[in-house]
Structures are given as C-alpha cells and as structure tokens.
Write a protein that holds these residues in place. Structure first.
Motif, PDB file in Angstrom:
ATOM      1  N   TYR A  72     -51.844 -23.882   1.798  1.00 54.23           N
ATOM      2  CA  TYR A  72     -53.071 -23.871   2.592  1.00 54.23           C
ATOM      3  C   TYR A  72     -53.209 -22.530   3.304  1.00 54.23           C
ATOM      4  O   TYR A  72     -52.233 -21.823   3.515  1.00 54.23           O
ATOM      5  CB  TYR A  72     -53.044 -24.997   3.635  1.00 54.23           C
ATOM      6  CG  TYR A  72     -52.942 -26.371   3.028  1.00 54.23           C
ATOM      7  CD1 TYR A  72     -54.078 -27.071   2.658  1.00 54.23           C
ATOM      8  CD2 TYR A  72     -51.705 -26.964   2.818  1.00 54.23           C
ATOM      9  CE1 TYR A  72     -53.982 -28.332   2.093  1.00 54.23           C
ATOM     10  CE2 TYR A  72     -51.598 -28.215   2.256  1.00 54.23           C
ATOM     11  CZ  TYR A  72     -52.747 -28.900   1.889  1.00 54.23           C
ATOM     12  OH  TYR A  72     -52.642 -30.138   1.320  1.00 54.23           O
ATOM     13  N   GLU A  73     -54.436 -22.200   3.704  1.00 56.29           N
ATOM     14  CA  GLU A  73     -54.706 -21.030   4.538  1.00 56.29           C
ATOM     15  C   GLU A  73     -54.493 -21.504   5.963  1.00 56.29           C
ATOM     16  O   GLU A  73     -55.189 -22.397   6.434  1.00 56.29           O
ATOM     17  CB  GLU A  73     -56.145 -20.572   4.325  1.00 56.29           C
ATOM     18  CG  GLU A  73     -56.399 -19.095   4.310  1.00 56.29           C
ATOM     19  CD  GLU A  73     -56.178 -18.359   5.614  1.00 56.29           C
ATOM     20  OE1 GLU A  73     -56.221 -18.956   6.692  1.00 56.29           O
ATOM     21  OE2 GLU A  73     -55.951 -17.155   5.550  1.00 56.29           O
ATOM     22  N   SER A  74     -53.515 -20.952   6.680  1.00 57.32           N
ATOM     23  CA  SER A  74     -53.126 -21.530   7.965  1.00 57.32           C
ATOM     24  C   SER A  74     -54.179 -21.365   9.054  1.00 57.32           C
ATOM     25  O   SER A  74     -54.247 -22.175   9.955  1.00 57.32           O
ATOM     26  CB  SER A  74     -51.788 -20.951   8.434  1.00 57.32           C
ATOM     27  OG  SER A  74     -51.896 -19.580   8.688  1.00 57.32           O
ATOM     28  N   SER A  75     -55.009 -20.347   8.988  1.00 54.43           N
ATOM     29  CA  SER A  75     -55.994 -20.166  10.056  1.00 54.43           C
ATOM     30  C   SER A  75     -57.183 -21.116   9.908  1.00 54.43           C
ATOM     31  O   SER A  75     -57.820 -21.469  10.896  1.00 54.43           O
ATOM     32  CB  SER A  75     -56.472 -18.710  10.118  1.00 54.43           C
ATOM     33  OG  SER A  75     -57.028 -18.335   8.882  1.00 54.43           O
ATOM     34  N   THR A  76     -57.491 -21.563   8.675  1.00 53.58           N
ATOM     35  CA  THR A  76     -58.637 -22.458   8.463  1.00 53.58           C
ATOM     36  C   THR A  76     -58.245 -23.800   7.864  1.00 53.58           C
ATOM     37  O   THR A  76     -59.098 -24.664   7.701  1.00 53.58           O
ATOM     38  CB  THR A  76     -59.666 -21.799   7.525  1.00 53.58           C
ATOM     39  OG1 THR A  76     -59.040 -21.551   6.257  1.00 53.58           O
ATOM     40  CG2 THR A  76     -60.203 -20.505   8.106  1.00 53.58           C
ATOM     41  N   SER A  77     -56.981 -23.977   7.485  1.00 48.52           N
ATOM     42  CA  SER A  77     -56.480 -25.186   6.808  1.00 48.52           C
ATOM     43  C   SER A  77     -57.191 -25.448   5.482  1.00 48.52           C
ATOM     44  O   SER A  77     -57.286 -26.578   5.039  1.00 48.52           O
ATOM     45  CB  SER A  77     -56.589 -26.407   7.716  1.00 48.52           C
ATOM     46  OG  SER A  77     -55.725 -26.265   8.819  1.00 48.52           O
ATOM     47  N   THR A  78     -57.685 -24.396   4.849  1.00 45.80           N
ATOM     48  CA  THR A  78     -58.335 -24.506   3.554  1.00 45.80           C
ATOM     49  C   THR A  78     -57.280 -24.603   2.463  1.00 45.80           C
ATOM     50  O   THR A  78     -56.302 -23.860   2.472  1.00 45.80           O
ATOM     51  CB  THR A  78     -59.219 -23.266   3.294  1.00 45.80           C
ATOM     52  OG1 THR A  78     -60.138 -23.117   4.370  1.00 45.80           O
ATOM     53  CG2 THR A  78     -59.982 -23.386   1.992  1.00 45.80           C
ATOM     54  N   TYR A  79     -57.495 -25.504   1.521  1.00 44.75           N
ATOM     55  CA  TYR A  79     -56.573 -25.676   0.404  1.00 44.75           C
ATOM     56  C   TYR A  79     -56.639 -24.451  -0.496  1.00 44.75           C
ATOM     57  O   TYR A  79     -57.713 -24.039  -0.927  1.00 44.75           O
ATOM     58  CB  TYR A  79     -56.936 -26.941  -0.375  1.00 44.75           C
ATOM     59  CG  TYR A  79     -56.111 -27.187  -1.606  1.00 44.75           C
ATOM     60  CD1 TYR A  79     -54.764 -27.527  -1.502  1.00 44.75           C
ATOM     61  CD2 TYR A  79     -56.667 -27.088  -2.868  1.00 44.75           C
ATOM     62  CE1 TYR A  79     -53.998 -27.768  -2.630  1.00 44.75           C
ATOM     63  CE2 TYR A  79     -55.913 -27.332  -4.003  1.00 44.75           C
ATOM     64  CZ  TYR A  79     -54.581 -27.670  -3.877  1.00 44.75           C
ATOM     65  OH  TYR A  79     -53.827 -27.900  -4.992  1.00 44.75           O
ATOM     66  N   THR A 134     -61.783 -20.272  -2.133  1.00 46.52           N
ATOM     67  CA  THR A 134     -61.392 -19.063  -1.411  1.00 46.52           C
ATOM     68  C   THR A 134     -61.531 -17.861  -2.341  1.00 46.52           C
ATOM     69  O   THR A 134     -60.995 -17.874  -3.447  1.00 46.52           O
ATOM     70  CB  THR A 134     -59.928 -19.164  -0.933  1.00 46.52           C
ATOM     71  OG1 THR A 134     -59.810 -20.308  -0.080  1.00 46.52           O
ATOM     72  CG2 THR A 134     -59.516 -17.914  -0.162  1.00 46.52           C
ATOM     73  N   ASN A 143     -53.037 -15.934   5.222  1.00 47.79           N
ATOM     74  CA  ASN A 143     -52.038 -16.633   6.024  1.00 47.79           C
ATOM     75  C   ASN A 143     -51.700 -17.916   5.275  1.00 47.79           C
ATOM     76  O   ASN A 143     -52.454 -18.878   5.313  1.00 47.79           O
ATOM     77  CB  ASN A 143     -52.577 -16.942   7.419  1.00 47.79           C
ATOM     78  CG  ASN A 143     -52.870 -15.700   8.200  1.00 47.79           C
ATOM     79  OD1 ASN A 143     -52.058 -14.790   8.252  1.00 47.79           O
ATOM     80  ND2 ASN A 143     -54.054 -15.630   8.795  1.00 47.79           N
ATOM     81  N   LYS A 152     -47.632 -14.535   6.796  1.00 40.32           N
ATOM     82  CA  LYS A 152     -48.784 -13.680   6.530  1.00 40.32           C
ATOM     83  C   LYS A 152     -48.439 -12.826   5.330  1.00 40.32           C
ATOM     84  O   LYS A 152     -47.378 -12.199   5.290  1.00 40.32           O
ATOM     85  CB  LYS A 152     -49.082 -12.779   7.730  1.00 40.32           C
ATOM     86  CG  LYS A 152     -50.314 -11.909   7.522  1.00 40.32           C
ATOM     87  CD  LYS A 152     -50.532 -10.992   8.698  1.00 40.32           C
ATOM     88  CE  LYS A 152     -51.188 -11.789   9.803  1.00 40.32           C
ATOM     89  NZ  LYS A 152     -51.655 -10.932  10.900  1.00 40.32           N
TER      90      LYS A 152
END
Length: 162
Positions: A72-79, A134, A143, A152
């Motif tokens: 996941y992208e840690s800043s947005t929680s996007t898969y 993404t 991230n 990062k």
C-alpha cells in the motif's frame, strides 16, 4: 392574437426551446465525459510490475516484506499491488581510507537497501502507466507499506507483465 397553449401553460415554442437545451446538455456532457472515458477504455488492462528501491532501510524492516503480500501507499493507504519479489543488499557509504589513500565503499551495520517488486493490473497511455490506480514512473517517490514494514523508496524500473 392569442398563442395556442399546449399542456396548459407551455406553447410549442417553449417546448422546442426546452428540448433544445436538454439535447445540448446531453451532447455536451457526452463530449466532456465520453472523451476521457473513451481514451481510458481504449487502453487495454495488462499486468505491470515495478521495482521500488528503499535506501538506508533499517535491516529488521528489510526482512518483513513477504512475497504474495499486499503493498500500500502509506500516506494515502492506496492499494499498490502484490509483492512479487524482495531483494536486499548491505547499505554502503563511501569513506576515505587514510591508510590506502583511497575512497572505499564501507557497509553500514544495521542498514540495508531493499528492492521490492510490486505487480498489479494497469493501463498504459501515451503519457502514463497506471497500476492499480496509481501513476507509476521511474524516479517517482513512493511510501510503501505492508504488514510489519514501511519505507520511503524510489521507483527504479517499470515493466510489462512477464
């Protein structure tokens, strides 16, 4: 001279004007929204993979990514996709050795470089490759997080599914 009323309060001219406004709205909406949708739907969905490199990651963190786990992208929680491969190497710093009079790469205890290959479904246009929603480009900073780790990193490679 009296104008003929249709449906009580509207005459023929009023009804024609209302129909013209509705038709123009529908055509304009399809041109605006349909143009983007056509470009995206024209692109085929394929499997893409990309490599994210994390430099100077704590060695314990480098041991957590598991092949088959979700990223996941840690800043947005996007898969971002599924982890397909994990490689680590010792993190090194270049230091001057006074004995030899040369610069040497010296491993730093407790730190590693980590390379995580992430795979997902995506589309390709003339401008971008989008994987799981993404946009992915070489040199882009991400991230990345998963179960038990976060770091990062920088995208160092993007390729079609193989």
């Amino acid at each position: 001279m009296k104008s003929k009323k249709v449906f009580g309060i509207f005459n023929i001219v009023d009804i024609l004007l209302i129909l013209i406004v509705i038709i123009v709205g529908i055509v304009g909406g399809r041109m605006l929204l349909g143009g983007r949708g056509a470009a995206e739907s024209g692109a085929d969905t394929k499997t893409y993979s990309y490599v994210v490199m994390g430099e100077e990651v704590v060695a314990e963190t480098a041991n957590f990514p598991v092949v088959g786990g979700n990223a996941y992208e840690s800043s947005t929680s996007t898969y971002l996709g599924t982890v397909k491969d994990v490689k680590t190497e010792p993190f090194t710093e270049t230091m001057f050795n006074r004995t030899t009079g040369k610069y040497e790469k010296v491993p730093v205890d407790g730190y590693s470089n980590i390379y995580v290959t992430i795979e997902g479904n995506g589309t390709e246009t003339e401008k971008d490759i989008t994987v799981e929603g993404t946009t992915v480009k070489v040199g882009m900073e991400l991230n990345v997080k998963g179960k038990g780790y976060a770091f990062k990193g920088i995208v160092v490679e993007v390729r079609d599914g193989e």
